[in-house]
Design an enzyme around this catalytic site. Sequence first.
Site, PDB file in Angstrom:
ATOM      1  N   SER A 180       0.802  -1.087   0.009  1.00 47.78           N
ATOM      2  CA  SER A 180       0.021  -0.080   0.073  1.00 47.78           C
ATOM      3  C   SER A 180       0.984   1.110  -0.079  1.00 47.78           C
ATOM      4  O   SER A 180       1.626   1.368  -0.884  1.00 47.78           O
ATOM      5  CB  SER A 180      -1.025  -0.065   1.155  1.00 47.78           C
ATOM      6  OG  SER A 180      -1.782   0.691   1.152  1.00 47.78           O
ATOM      7  N   ASP A 185      -8.845  -2.621  -6.755  1.00 46.67           N
ATOM      8  CA  ASP A 185      -8.213  -2.344  -5.259  1.00 46.67           C
ATOM      9  C   ASP A 185      -9.122  -1.908  -4.235  1.00 46.67           C
ATOM     10  O   ASP A 185      -9.747  -0.681  -4.668  1.00 46.67           O
ATOM     11  CB  ASP A 185      -7.202  -1.500  -5.609  1.00 46.67           C
ATOM     12  CG  ASP A 185      -6.297  -1.126  -4.363  1.00 46.67           C
ATOM     13  OD1 ASP A 185      -6.790  -0.585  -3.224  1.00 46.67           O
ATOM     14  OD2 ASP A 185      -5.155  -1.731  -4.238  1.00 46.67           O
ATOM     15  N   HIS A 230      -6.631  -6.041  -1.252  1.00 47.18           N
ATOM     16  CA  HIS A 230      -5.764  -4.943  -1.098  1.00 47.18           C
ATOM     17  C   HIS A 230      -4.497  -5.347   0.022  1.00 47.18           C
ATOM     18  O   HIS A 230      -4.742  -5.824   0.990  1.00 47.18           O
ATOM     19  CB  HIS A 230      -6.254  -3.541  -0.209  1.00 47.18           C
ATOM     20  CG  HIS A 230      -5.497  -2.350  -0.230  1.00 47.18           C
ATOM     21  ND1 HIS A 230      -4.905  -1.788  -1.296  1.00 47.18           N
ATOM     22  CD2 HIS A 230      -4.673  -1.885   1.004  1.00 47.18           C
ATOM     23  CE1 HIS A 230      -4.198  -0.529  -0.731  1.00 47.18           C
ATOM     24  NE2 HIS A 230      -3.975  -0.804   0.537  1.00 47.18           N
TER      25      HIS A 230
END
Length: 439
Positions: free
Chosen positions: A221, A317, A384
């Site tokens: 991330s 995502d 994610h």
Amino acid sequence: MRSIKLQFLIQALAFSLSRFGEQRKAKMKLFCVGVFAAFVFCKVVAGFLDFNETELSFIEAYEYGVSKLNYNPLMVGLTLIPSAGAQGAVCLDGTLPGYHWHRGYGSGANSWLIQLEGGGWCNNIRTCVYRKKTRRGSSTYMEKQIPFTGILSEKAEENPDFFNWNRVKLRYCDGASFTGDSENKAAQLQFRGQRIWLAAMEDLMSKGMRYAKQALLSGCSAGGLAAILHCDEFRNLFPRTTKVKCLSDAGLFLDAIDVSGGHTLRSLYSGVVGLQGVQHNLPRICTNHLDPTSCFFPQNLISHIQTPLFILNAAYDSWQIQSSIAPPSADPHGYWHDCRLNHAKCSASQIRFLQGFRTQMLNAIKGFSMSRQNGLFINSCFAHCQTERQDTWFADDSPEIRNKPIAIAVGDWYFDRAGVRSIDCPYPCDKTCHNLVFR
């Protein structure tokens, strides 16, 4: 699928068939998701992980926290960097930064994996002041031990290629993907992400990383974005004889138009870049022709990176759907509320909008994918961060494209066993996804 994994383990690691079969036989029924210092348990229902809406940020912030309920992960202690203070390399509140390190051994003794932690950004004084009272802005609030799972696992049957490497988790406490360098004295805020990065690398080099024969910089991330931003810097730490590559997991944040026609993420990034002095640490090959905010978006960086880079990203995502494409601020009447929580509740027009986002992602990586040294794994999942969760990294039912799970794809690419440029067919064709569904 199991036979493929067993064959790989036998050939690559000479690992016992019987032991592997016993340890991987049970399907994952219950998972735990770490939320701050505690674990919140969630069930897998029909292939989906079930969360409430506010827990999405915690997926990013605690991406390593998913594993079996009866799983006993390796817990690794926090090491603060004592030399960082003299360099001004401090967290938002002025405390020392730190990392978690599990030493490599055997064939992995001189191999290093650096995992950059994720956890969003702070883009104004208010959000940064709030952040400095959390583990995302102060080592005072960081966990003293964290579990090492997925790509950080020490078990060969869970992490076949990197299990015996030196594995380091660099904690994230600056709020700008390790790139800022400024301060706000009035608010008592230190924006020193770039200095933290440099101090951490200097400290690890002194502890043996300078002797590395192999190195991999990875991150999830906001840490995945940082892995892109610092990839070539990382390469330059080592002699040319060292094999160095980078991996970005869920770091391909797009400069996308939201459902209201606005640019929610660009607005956020503009605040981050301006507040934290990020522009001075962005690649000049980008800032020579684009504005600094544009150069914080990886789509404008990846084709210029010289070091081999692997991009792992879900085509849909979950963080970007929640916080960039269809955030509540862009959806005041709540038309996207149900769809944002559960893709199965999206209308046909909403699915078309999300397919357009996938198309934008594929267009963003076209030039990047033409280089044979780079790798891709774009699966059509609502997910994610997939490297530090054991269920998505390497398990009996982990996500795969053309019968290859993520861990094997990354290993094949890193060790040059095979070229990996895997792009999934559009939703809903992939039945191996561990999709996130929110309450």
